[in-house]
Design a protein around this motif. Structure first.
Motif, short mmCIF file in Angstrom:
data_model
loop_
_atom_site.label_atom_id
_atom_site.label_comp_id
_atom_site.label_asym_id
_atom_site.label_seq_id
_atom_site.Cartn_x
_atom_site.Cartn_y
_atom_site.Cartn_z
N GLY A 1 6.54 7.76 9.87
CA GLY A 1 6.41 7.58 8.35
C GLY A 1 7.77 7.68 7.57
O GLY A 1 7.79 7.24 6.59
N SER A 2 8.75 8.02 8.59
CA SER A 2 10.23 8.14 7.99
C SER A 2 10.91 6.72 7.55
O SER A 2 10.36 5.81 8.14
CB SER A 2 10.97 8.91 8.52
OG SER A 2 11.31 8.50 9.95
N VAL A 3 11.51 6.67 6.50
CA VAL A 3 12.22 5.21 6.14
C VAL A 3 13.81 5.59 6.05
O VAL A 3 13.95 6.79 5.35
CB VAL A 3 11.80 4.96 4.84
CG1 VAL A 3 12.45 3.51 4.48
CG2 VAL A 3 10.31 4.36 5.09
N LYS B 1 5.30 -2.14 4.18
CA LYS B 1 6.03 -1.97 5.46
C LYS B 1 5.60 -3.27 6.44
O LYS B 1 5.02 -3.26 7.54
CB LYS B 1 5.59 -0.75 6.32
CG LYS B 1 6.19 0.60 5.75
CD LYS B 1 5.82 1.69 6.23
CE LYS B 1 6.37 3.13 5.56
NZ LYS B 1 5.99 4.31 6.24
N GLY B 2 5.82 -4.48 5.63
CA GLY B 2 5.45 -5.69 6.33
C GLY B 2 4.02 -6.47 5.89
O GLY B 2 4.02 -7.55 6.12
N ARG B 3 3.55 -5.86 5.39
CA ARG B 3 2.06 -6.28 5.09
C ARG B 3 2.15 -7.18 3.80
O ARG B 3 1.50 -8.33 3.96
CB ARG B 3 1.05 -5.31 4.60
CG ARG B 3 -0.33 -5.71 4.33
CD ARG B 3 -0.95 -6.35 5.51
NE ARG B 3 -2.25 -6.71 5.37
CZ ARG B 3 -2.78 -7.76 6.16
NH1 ARG B 3 -2.49 -8.39 6.84
NH2 ARG B 3 -4.30 -7.96 5.74
N HIS C 1 0.98 -1.33 -0.01
CA HIS C 1 0.29 -0.05 -0.02
C HIS C 1 0.78 1.36 -0.12
O HIS C 1 0.20 2.37 -0.27
CB HIS C 1 -0.88 0.02 1.17
CG HIS C 1 -1.77 -1.25 1.16
ND1 HIS C 1 -2.87 -1.25 0.36
CD2 HIS C 1 -1.86 -2.29 2.12
CE1 HIS C 1 -3.58 -2.44 0.60
NE2 HIS C 1 -2.97 -3.08 1.38
N ASN C 2 2.11 1.35 0.38
CA ASN C 2 3.03 2.54 0.37
C ASN C 2 3.67 2.59 -1.17
O ASN C 2 4.32 3.64 -1.20
CB ASN C 2 4.01 2.24 1.47
CG ASN C 2 4.77 1.00 1.24
OD1 ASN C 2 4.53 0.04 0.77
ND2 ASN C 2 6.07 1.16 1.67
N THR D 1 9.35 -11.00 -2.38
CA THR D 1 8.71 -10.03 -1.94
C THR D 1 10.04 -9.04 -1.01
O THR D 1 11.17 -9.18 -1.14
CB THR D 1 7.87 -10.46 -0.52
OG1 THR D 1 7.10 -9.42 -0.02
CG2 THR D 1 8.37 -11.30 0.39
N ALA D 2 9.54 -8.51 -0.01
CA ALA D 2 10.52 -7.52 0.80
C ALA D 2 9.95 -6.65 2.03
O ALA D 2 8.55 -6.60 1.84
CB ALA D 2 11.29 -6.40 -0.14
#
Length: 312
Positions: free
Chosen positions: A93-95, A60-62, A26-27, A54-55
């Motif tokens: 929200g930062s990465v 973010k994990g989903r 979704h991101n 995947t990754a």
């Protein structure tokens, strides 16, 4: 379905894999339907596609969570699961990219939990952080391998010099990097190195992020939030030029009674050193189409024609 062994490993994979950044990602994409993504992964496994990529950063994990749910309905040993770690996200929200051994171990443990498995077949260092020496980061991954938590080590998004640093002890089995008919920059340095050093090259973006699907017109616009914004292939003038190339490839595909999608994937598999491709998708029908790629073969004059088309 044709199966290949990844170089320097005991992993046998379907040459047609499945990229899953649109399964719970979704991101990265807007308006994703998780039920469609789950159905697509299930369909892939039922078709004999055994290589699922995947990754941890996808959704973010989903993405890993959804794939873990699907894996529970199948024989785990029949599936080669690849995931990636190194991108660390926070509640605001930062990465950031983090290759430190401490974080890589944390990332791996979280991926194992989300995937609901006690081992990962192929684990990639997703991005270099430009701070941690790559030999240290890969050194931690070799410990994971010794502990039985992963079976093979990969790396992604690196330059030739970074790849050489990471592979100084010969630990890298797989490189994942951009490569497709519209972006052949990998042929300059990375692909020759992987061929010479017994490393499997797995192209990402094998369909040029949708361009080689053959459905876009000049009116197509990426929506806000689509991660492909900023990709050189989609810049205005490049996009128009690429559409003309795709149009000619479609004509050739029709003469071969196939699709430009299958032609583009089959071309990649015809290149020395490419052992598998991992086209993505959002729906079951896409993975069914991709599975037909192994039926496409080329005579030398057809490969020459593809060269002429791509080079204009």
């Amino acid at each position: 379905m044709i199966y290949q062994k990844l170089r320097g490993t005991d992993l046998k994979v379907s040459e047609i894999g499945l990229g899953t950044n649109a399964v719970g990602g979704h991101n990265l994409f807007t308006d994703l339907n998780e039920a469609d993504g789950i159905e697509m992964v299930d369909a892939a496994l039922q078709l004999g596609i055994t290589f699922i990529d995947t990754a941890d950063i996808y959704g973010k994990g989903r993405s890993e969570e959804l794939i873990g749910d699907v894996l529970k309905r199948h024989n785990r040993t029949d599936v080669v699961v690849a995931t990636k770690g190194a991108r660390r996200w926070f509640e605001d929200g930062s990465v950031v990219v983090d290759n430190t051994p401490e974080y890589m171990r944390t990332a791996l443990e979280r991926s194992l939990q989300r995937l609901k498995t006690d081992y990962i077949d192929l684990y990639y260092l997703h991005f270099p952080d430009l701070k941690t020496p790559l030999v240290e980061a890969i050194g931690e991954l070799t410990k994971f391998k010794q502990e039985g938590k992963i079976k093979a080590i990969g790396i992604s998004n690196v330059s030739l010099s970074q790849l050489k640093e990471a592979n100084v002890h010969g630990d890298i089995s797989v490189l994942q990097s951009p490569y497709n008919l519209l972006d052949r920059s990998a042929e300059e340095e990375l692909l020759p190195y992987t061929r010479e050093n017994n490393i499997s090259f797995i192209p990402y973006g094998p369909l040029a992020y949708g361009l080689l699907g053959g459905k876009y017109t000049e009116e197509f616009k990426l929506t806000e939030g689509d991660w492909r914004k900023g990709q050189p292939l989609f810049e205005q003038e490049a996009f128009k030029k690429n559409l003309k190339i795709v149009s000619r490839l479609k004509e050739m595909a029709e003469e071969k009674e196939t699709t430009v999608t299958n032609l583009s994937l089959a071309w990649l598999l015809s290149q020395e050193g490419i052992d598998a491709v991992i086209p993505g998708g959002k729906r079951k029908d896409q993975v069914i189409l991709n599975s037909l790629t192994s039926d496409v073969t080329f005579a030398q004059n057809e490969l020459d024609l593809i060269e002429d088309i791509v080079k204009g």
